[in-house]
Each structure stands twice: as structure tokens, then as C-alpha cells.
Design a protein around this motif. Structure first.
Motif, mmCIF file in Angstrom:
data_model
loop_
_atom_site.group_PDB
_atom_site.id
_atom_site.type_symbol
_atom_site.label_atom_id
_atom_site.label_comp_id
_atom_site.label_asym_id
_atom_site.label_seq_id
_atom_site.Cartn_x
_atom_site.Cartn_y
_atom_site.Cartn_z
ATOM 1 N N LEU A 4 35.599 57.809 36.442
ATOM 2 C CA LEU A 4 35.900 57.469 37.838
ATOM 3 C C LEU A 4 37.350 56.987 37.941
ATOM 4 C CD1 LEU A 4 34.805 56.866 40.754
ATOM 5 C CD2 LEU A 4 34.273 54.568 39.916
ATOM 6 N N LEU A 5 37.729 56.208 36.919
ATOM 7 C CA LEU A 5 39.061 55.619 36.911
ATOM 8 C C LEU A 5 39.672 55.822 35.526
ATOM 9 C CD1 LEU A 5 40.892 53.584 38.677
ATOM 10 C CD2 LEU A 5 39.948 51.824 37.205
ATOM 11 N N ALA A 6 40.896 56.306 35.483
ATOM 12 C CA ALA A 6 41.604 56.461 34.206
ATOM 13 C C ALA A 6 42.965 55.783 34.333
ATOM 14 C CB ALA A 6 41.756 57.942 33.872
ATOM 15 N N PHE A 38 42.785 52.486 29.797
ATOM 16 C CA PHE A 38 41.318 52.515 29.661
ATOM 17 C C PHE A 38 40.725 53.494 30.668
ATOM 18 C CE2 PHE A 38 40.289 49.973 33.470
ATOM 19 C CZ PHE A 38 41.482 49.285 33.691
ATOM 20 N N ASP A 39 39.488 53.920 30.393
ATOM 21 C CA ASP A 39 38.710 54.742 31.327
ATOM 22 C C ASP A 39 37.494 53.955 31.772
ATOM 23 O OD1 ASP A 39 40.423 56.836 30.873
ATOM 24 O OD2 ASP A 39 39.044 57.949 29.572
ATOM 25 N N GLN A 75 44.530 57.226 37.631
ATOM 26 C CA GLN A 75 43.782 58.307 38.266
ATOM 27 C C GLN A 75 42.490 57.724 38.795
ATOM 28 O OE1 GLN A 75 43.710 62.058 37.884
ATOM 29 N NE2 GLN A 75 45.888 62.123 37.381
ATOM 30 N N PHE A 76 42.237 57.900 40.089
ATOM 31 C CA PHE A 76 40.975 57.445 40.680
ATOM 32 C C PHE A 76 40.326 58.644 41.344
ATOM 33 C CE2 PHE A 76 38.668 55.456 44.345
ATOM 34 C CZ PHE A 76 37.684 54.838 43.594
ATOM 35 N N GLN A 77 39.102 58.961 40.923
ATOM 36 C CA GLN A 77 38.419 60.161 41.423
ATOM 37 C C GLN A 77 39.340 61.378 41.308
ATOM 38 O OE1 GLN A 77 37.133 58.872 45.378
ATOM 39 N NE2 GLN A 77 35.183 58.260 44.501
ATOM 40 N N ASN A 78 39.990 61.464 40.159
ATOM 41 C CA ASN A 78 40.877 62.603 39.854
ATOM 42 C C ASN A 78 42.111 62.701 40.735
ATOM 43 O OD1 ASN A 78 39.436 63.625 37.665
ATOM 44 N ND2 ASN A 78 37.960 64.557 39.062
ATOM 45 N N ARG A 79 42.450 61.648 41.425
ATOM 46 C CA ARG A 79 43.680 61.670 42.222
ATOM 47 C C ARG A 79 44.675 60.678 41.640
ATOM 48 N NH1 ARG A 79 42.919 62.172 48.460
ATOM 49 N NH2 ARG A 79 44.873 63.264 48.060
ATOM 50 N N ASP A 80 45.924 61.051 41.713
ATOM 51 C CA ASP A 80 46.998 60.207 41.199
ATOM 52 C C ASP A 80 47.249 59.090 42.218
ATOM 53 O OD1 ASP A 80 49.322 59.033 40.407
ATOM 54 O OD2 ASP A 80 50.502 60.882 40.323
ATOM 55 N N ARG A 95 37.594 53.004 49.005
ATOM 56 C CA ARG A 95 36.548 53.269 47.997
ATOM 57 C C ARG A 95 36.592 52.240 46.869
ATOM 58 N NH1 ARG A 95 34.146 56.370 50.863
ATOM 59 N NH2 ARG A 95 35.337 57.940 51.969
ATOM 60 N N MET A 96 37.620 51.386 46.850
ATOM 61 C CA MET A 96 37.715 50.342 45.823
ATOM 62 C C MET A 96 37.957 49.008 46.520
ATOM 63 S SD MET A 96 41.407 51.439 44.231
ATOM 64 C CE MET A 96 40.800 52.367 42.862
ATOM 65 N N GLN A 97 37.125 48.049 46.232
ATOM 66 C CA GLN A 97 37.236 46.761 46.916
ATOM 67 C C GLN A 97 37.245 45.639 45.889
ATOM 68 O OE1 GLN A 97 37.496 46.142 50.337
ATOM 69 N NE2 GLN A 97 37.798 48.356 50.522
ATOM 70 N N MET A 98 37.800 44.503 46.283
ATOM 71 C CA MET A 98 37.943 43.385 45.364
ATOM 72 C C MET A 98 37.072 42.206 45.812
ATOM 73 S SD MET A 98 41.396 42.407 43.562
ATOM 74 C CE MET A 98 41.707 40.957 42.575
ATOM 75 N N VAL A 99 36.468 41.546 44.828
ATOM 76 C CA VAL A 99 35.820 40.251 45.072
ATOM 77 C C VAL A 99 36.685 39.216 44.365
ATOM 78 C CG1 VAL A 99 33.772 38.828 44.628
ATOM 79 C CG2 VAL A 99 33.504 41.236 45.278
ATOM 80 N N PHE A 100 37.077 38.180 45.092
ATOM 81 C CA PHE A 100 38.075 37.242 44.580
ATOM 82 C C PHE A 100 37.437 36.026 43.922
ATOM 83 C CE2 PHE A 100 40.039 39.684 47.941
ATOM 84 C CZ PHE A 100 41.251 40.037 47.385
ATOM 85 N N GLN A 101 38.255 35.355 43.126
ATOM 86 C CA GLN A 101 37.776 34.191 42.384
ATOM 87 C C GLN A 101 37.387 33.030 43.300
ATOM 88 O OE1 GLN A 101 40.433 32.702 39.396
ATOM 89 N NE2 GLN A 101 39.188 30.895 39.010
ATOM 90 N N ASP A 102 38.257 32.750 44.252
ATOM 91 C CA ASP A 102 38.119 31.490 44.973
ATOM 92 C C ASP A 102 37.520 31.709 46.355
ATOM 93 O OD1 ASP A 102 38.327 29.124 46.252
ATOM 94 O OD2 ASP A 102 40.399 28.736 45.659
ATOM 95 N N PRO A 103 36.219 31.434 46.501
ATOM 96 C CA PRO A 103 35.580 31.708 47.789
ATOM 97 C C PRO A 103 36.041 30.736 48.885
ATOM 98 C CG PRO A 103 34.011 30.699 46.309
ATOM 99 C CD PRO A 103 35.302 30.860 45.533
#
Ligand SMILES: Nc1ncnc2c1ncn2[C@@H]1O[C@H](COP(=O)(O)OP(=O)(O)O)[C@@H](O)[C@H]1O
Ligand SMILES: [Mg+2]
Length: 267
Positions: A4-6, A38-39, A75-80, A95-103
Motif C-alpha cells: 500500500l505504501l513504499a 520500508f513497505d 509511493q502510496f497506492q502506486n502513485r508518487d 485516504r491517509m489520516q493521522m491520530v495525534f498523541q495529545d488529545p
């Protein structure tokens, strides 16, 4: 299978002694991420573990293009990903979201929870009516364990664990494939954090999510990682299946980290 991610040789430096009034931007630079590759396959939980300051958050923010790398490729979903601009970048980014440390810091204190959770829809799905957005926000809030009267309340009215659930609801509302969770339970009490980890595992199965899970704590990582990368001073010193990293670590630094947590359940 295609990852999915390279990620290849990702790098980031900052001006040394940075800060607003730094004079010598031409001077020596500090390397925060020193060439990481990493992949990540669909459906896995790729954990990145390392001590505070080793570059985990900088790496996470580059993956979502919240900060620009100095070099390398994603590369995400084969796109640069690093070549995308404008509308194309926005459409991959959702399509990619972040959950943060400090709520406490990551939720806007002046916005009601309903607006916080629905805001990504207001940005990315403009065709939806207010009523439709609210319905989606209600459904996802209920799924993370909050009831509908949370919608009209403010973040300060909730506990740390509840706020982290609100952050998770906001991350999930666009139905992303990849979640980058940066120390999602580090600011929480152990028992509250354990419940949030369980929730993340349930959500992963239910919504077929891929996780990049970042933590300074090996015991936390051991609970849900399928693979583990051990990071030190901006580099991965060892990467492998979770059982191998926890059971037969090859790198001396990984052994050191493991020795520091004798209570860790061994594979
Ligand atoms: N915007 C920045 N400017 C200058 N230095 C930074 C910046 N962001 C992070 N750093 C430095 O980069 C290193 C790695 O930080 P970070 O990625 O936050 O590590 P971690 O998340 O593993 O604790 C630290 O030494 C930190 O001080
Ligand atoms: Mg960090």
C-alpha cells in the motif's frame, strides 16, 4: 502483492539551533530522519518504536506530506506521493489520516464535537448537506463509543480517553485506508489507553484499515504490531515480523530496549 505504501530513503534535516531568530540557516543542519525505507502491506499494523527524539513524528508528518522531505520517495497506492499537487494531492491525502498523541492539543477548543468530527466532510465532500454530514458524524461517534449528545458539546467537557475517541472519529469519517497513529495512547492512563488500543483493533477489522502505529513503548507496540521497525537517531536499526523482533532480536539496541521492559510477554 503490491505494498500500500513504499517508502525509500526518506530524509529530513532542520536548521541547527532552529527557532524564530536563527541566523545561520546556511550553517550546520540537524538530521532528524536519516534515510528510512520500508513497505507497508494492506491490513497490517506496521509499528515504529524508538526513544523520544529519534525522529518518529518527523517521519510520520512526512508520510502525510504535512512537512516536505529533503529527499527520498513515497509511493502510496502506486502513485508518487511527493510529485502530486493540488486536487490530486488532496484526493490521495484523504485516504491517509493521522491520530495525534495529545488529545488535549489536537482538538480545536472553540469548535463543538459535531463540527470537529464533520469538518473533513465539509472540506472533502462538499456535495453533502449539513444534515448528511451530521448523520455521518453521529454514526462514527457512536461507533467509537460516544453518544449523540456529544455532538453539541466542546472538547473540554470530555476526559482524555473520550477526546482521543473523538480524534479517532474525525480520522475515520472520510473512510481512509491508512491511519498513522502517532503515540495515540502515550498521554493516557494505562487502563484508558488499553481500551483505546482495543478500539483501534476492532476498527481495523471492521473497516479493513492499515495502521502505521508509532510509540516509544515496546509493551504497547507488542499488543498490536504485525511488523516492527526499531528507530534510533533517525534510522531504522532493525525491521521484521513482530514475533522476531520481540523474540529473537538481532540488533544490540533492540536487545537493550527489550531488556528495559522485563514484564514484556515474550513471543
Ligand atoms: N520543526 C523542527 N525544527 C527543528 N528541529 C526539529 C523540528 N521538529 C523536530 N525537530 C527535532 O528533530 C528530532 C526528532 O524529533 P521528533 O520527530 O519529534 O522525534 P520523536 O517523535 O521520535 O520524539 C528532535 O531532536 C527534534 O528536536
Ligand atoms: Mg513524537
Amino acid at each position: 502483492m503490491e505494498p500500500l505504501l513504499a517508502v525509500r530513503d526518506l530524509r529530513k534535516t532542520f536548521p541547527r539551533g532552529g527557532g524564530l531568530f536563527a541566523q545561520d540557516s546556511q550553517g550546520a543542519r540537524f538530521t532528524a530522519v536519516a534515510g528510512v525505507s520500508f513497505d507497508v502491506s494492506r491490513g497490517e499494523t506496521f509499528a515504529i518504536v524508538g526513544e523520544s527524539g529519534c525522529g518518529k513524528t518527523t517521519l510520520a508528518r512526512m508520510l502525510l506530506r504535512l512537512i516536505e522531505p529533503d529527499g527520498g520517495a513515497i509511493q502510496f497506492q502506486n502513485r508518487d506521493l511527493l510529485a502530486l499537487r493540488g486536487r490530486e494531492l488532496r484526493s490521495e491525502r484523504r485516504r491517509m489520516q493521522m491520530v495525534f498523541q495529545d488529545p488535549f492539543a489536537s482538538l480545536n477548543p472553540r469548535m463543538r464535537v459535531g463540527e470537529i468530527v464533520a469538518e473533513p466532510l465539509a472540506i472533502h465532500e462538499r456535495a453533502l448537506s449539513t444534515r448528511q454530514r451530521l448523520a455521518r458524524a453521529t454514526a462514527i461517534l457512536e461507533r467509537v463509543g460516544l453518544n449523540r449528545d456529544a455532538l453539541g458539546r466542546y472538547p473540554h467537557e470530555f476526559s482524555g480517553g473520550q477526546r482521543q475517541r473523538i480524534g479517532i472519529a474525525r480520522a475515520l469519517i472520510l473512510q481512509p485506508g491508512l491511519i498513522v497513529a502517532d503515540e495515540p495512547v502515550s498521554a493516557l492512563d494505562v487502563s484508558v489507553g488499553a481500551q483505546v488500543l482495543l478500539l483501534l483493533q476492532e476498527l481495523q477489522r471492521e473497516f479493513a484499515l492499515t495502521y502505521i502505529f508509532i510509540s516509544h513503548s515496546l509493551p504497547v507496540v507488542a499488543q498490536l504490531a504485525t511488523r516492527i521497525a526499531v528507530m534510533r537517531a533517525g534510522q531504522f536499526v532493525e525491521t521484521g515480523p513482530a514475533e522476531e523482533i520481540l523474540g529473537q532480536p538481532k540488533n544490540p539496541y533492540t536487545r537493550e530496549l527489550l531488556a528495559a521492559v522485563p514484564e514484556l510477554p515474550r513471543a
